[in-house]
Design an enzyme around this catalytic site. Sequence first.
Site, short mmCIF file in Angstrom:
data_model
loop_
_atom_site.label_atom_id
_atom_site.label_comp_id
_atom_site.label_asym_id
_atom_site.label_seq_id
_atom_site.Cartn_x
_atom_site.Cartn_y
_atom_site.Cartn_z
N GLU A 22 -39.99 -18.84 -58.74
CA GLU A 22 -39.33 -19.68 -59.85
C GLU A 22 -39.81 -19.01 -61.00
O GLU A 22 -41.23 -18.63 -61.12
CB GLU A 22 -39.96 -21.15 -59.80
CG GLU A 22 -39.26 -22.23 -60.28
CD GLU A 22 -37.66 -22.21 -59.74
OE1 GLU A 22 -36.85 -21.78 -60.35
OE2 GLU A 22 -37.70 -22.76 -58.66
N SER A 111 -30.59 -31.29 -63.39
CA SER A 111 -31.67 -31.66 -62.34
C SER A 111 -32.04 -30.37 -61.71
O SER A 111 -32.75 -30.44 -60.72
CB SER A 111 -30.91 -32.74 -61.31
OG SER A 111 -30.60 -33.55 -61.80
N GLY A 112 -31.84 -29.06 -62.14
CA GLY A 112 -32.46 -27.99 -61.45
C GLY A 112 -31.82 -27.45 -60.40
O GLY A 112 -32.14 -26.47 -59.72
N SER A 114 -28.89 -26.15 -61.04
CA SER A 114 -27.92 -25.13 -61.61
C SER A 114 -26.20 -25.59 -61.75
O SER A 114 -25.31 -24.72 -61.70
CB SER A 114 -27.86 -23.84 -61.07
OG SER A 114 -27.51 -22.92 -62.23
N SER A 115 -25.95 -26.79 -62.12
CA SER A 115 -24.81 -27.29 -62.52
C SER A 115 -24.26 -26.29 -63.55
O SER A 115 -22.90 -26.09 -63.67
CB SER A 115 -24.72 -28.62 -62.98
OG SER A 115 -25.41 -28.87 -64.14
N GLU A 148 -24.28 -18.56 -71.41
CA GLU A 148 -25.38 -19.43 -71.50
C GLU A 148 -26.62 -19.03 -72.35
O GLU A 148 -27.09 -19.96 -73.27
CB GLU A 148 -26.09 -19.40 -70.24
CG GLU A 148 -27.14 -20.70 -70.09
CD GLU A 148 -27.42 -21.38 -68.52
OE1 GLU A 148 -26.45 -21.40 -68.00
OE2 GLU A 148 -28.50 -21.91 -68.62
N ASP A 160 -29.32 -17.85 -61.18
CA ASP A 160 -28.35 -18.92 -60.85
C ASP A 160 -26.91 -18.42 -60.87
O ASP A 160 -26.25 -18.70 -60.03
CB ASP A 160 -28.51 -19.84 -62.15
CG ASP A 160 -29.95 -20.55 -62.38
OD1 ASP A 160 -30.79 -20.23 -61.48
OD2 ASP A 160 -30.24 -21.23 -63.21
P1 ADP Z 1 -29.05 -27.50 -64.50
O1 ADP Z 1 -28.23 -26.21 -64.58
O2 ADP Z 1 -30.16 -27.53 -63.65
O3 ADP Z 1 -27.91 -28.68 -63.93
P2 ADP Z 1 -28.89 -27.46 -67.43
O4 ADP Z 1 -29.32 -28.19 -68.29
O5 ADP Z 1 -28.97 -26.08 -67.27
O6 ADP Z 1 -29.11 -27.93 -65.97
O7 ADP Z 1 -27.24 -27.48 -67.17
C1 ADP Z 1 -26.79 -28.80 -67.42
C2 ADP Z 1 -25.46 -28.95 -68.35
O8 ADP Z 1 -24.40 -28.24 -67.69
C3 ADP Z 1 -25.09 -30.33 -68.52
O9 ADP Z 1 -25.88 -31.07 -69.53
C4 ADP Z 1 -23.78 -30.05 -69.19
O10 ADP Z 1 -23.75 -29.76 -70.47
C5 ADP Z 1 -23.31 -29.00 -68.35
N1 ADP Z 1 -22.36 -29.47 -66.81
C6 ADP Z 1 -22.81 -29.34 -65.68
N2 ADP Z 1 -21.94 -29.90 -64.87
C7 ADP Z 1 -21.19 -30.35 -65.87
C8 ADP Z 1 -19.62 -31.29 -65.59
N3 ADP Z 1 -19.26 -31.43 -64.34
N4 ADP Z 1 -19.18 -31.53 -66.77
C9 ADP Z 1 -19.29 -31.31 -67.88
N5 ADP Z 1 -20.59 -30.19 -68.27
C10 ADP Z 1 -21.18 -30.09 -67.16
MG MG Z 2 -28.93 -24.47 -65.53
#
Ligand code: ADP
Ligand code: MG
Length: 372
Positions: A22, A111-112, A114-115, A148, A160
Amino acid sequence: MNKNDSYDLVVKSPGRINLIGEHVDYNGGHALPAAIDKKITLKMKKNNSNNVTVYSKNIDSEFTFSLSDLNRSSIEWHNYIIGVIFYINVLRPDAVKGFDCYIDSNLPLGSGVSSSAALECGVAKGLNELFKLGLSDTEIIKLSKDAEHTMVGTKCGVMDQFTVVKGQKDHLLLLNCKTQEYKTIKVDFGDYKLILLNTNVSHNLASSEYNVRRGECEIAMKVINAKYNDLKYLCDVKPEVVKEFKNLLPEKIYNRALYTSKENQRTLKAVEAINCKDLHALGNLLYQSHEGLSKLYEVSCPELDFLVEYSKNYDQILGARMMGGGFGGCTINIIHKDFVENLIEEMSIAYRNQFSIDLTPIAIHIGDGVKI
Ligand code: ADP
Ligand code: MG
């Protein structure tokens, strides 16, 4: 926009886990991530205009912007999409035309898992197909990361985006973040399962402190380079060598460097443990990783520390650690399959008693990277 409209294509873009390694990706180290079966679904179609309209069901919000105006938005999630188009434009000027995109996701946001990379790489892959851009995976990984960095402002490493694009079902990726070379490692944890426990907290420090850590690592590297100028990344520096600098570095900076160097070694030890089917050794490495992230790298939080500490009450849990950038999000746990339900139940009660927050368990299945 409606999910039942007809679309030209559907992209499924996964989140990722990281077993160990990590905060080493931006330090040229080794990580052990995998794509998961939870995904963002993006439905896309050309709209024969110069405008882009995006709806996210998760945010329940839609926005429209002109392709002639790719400036940063004051709303964070817009910037992932604007940023990807901006960097595609650098490689393929004016090739992206107007389109509509409907987004739905079963990945928890922030939530970590990587959305963010799932969103960036999903948009990039979809546009690559929709407008026949001919971008390579390597270009998609890089431009998503650049989006990003610049548009969102998180100076993330490459892990990621790499995992979202290159993930393989039932395999971990041993990723050398310096060279971006990787090996696939078949996952066989026998009677044990990987379970994420989402703290459901996100402390908003994640992005700002992330960049602070990067800066601290750069400071450490500068000092180390004064003596060893052939080493480029902190992960090239062995822990014994970091220790030579104990009195030359401010304590915090020293701790960051020591954690990073040791964590890189732990990833390699974890691969050995997996190859030898020594899951107890693997579990111990996860605990050591968490200890370092919490005490030396200081990216944990009380909720994550509580869950990892509590897991030590159970012989059926071999190891646990926080996963991702930190300050909230999930822990990753190696739990015996026969005890998963009971243990989650008990830990949820303990967690609720402590913080008055519900815990969300996520069973992990390792899946493929982004697909059209
Ligand atoms: P992680 O990558 O761990 O989930 P991040 O803070 O790096 O956390 O990214 C989360 C951000 O990505 C959200 O706050 C939002 O801005 C964007 N995001 C992720 N998924 C979606 C979604 N389904 N719709 C819109 N924005 C999204
Ligand atoms: Mg992220």
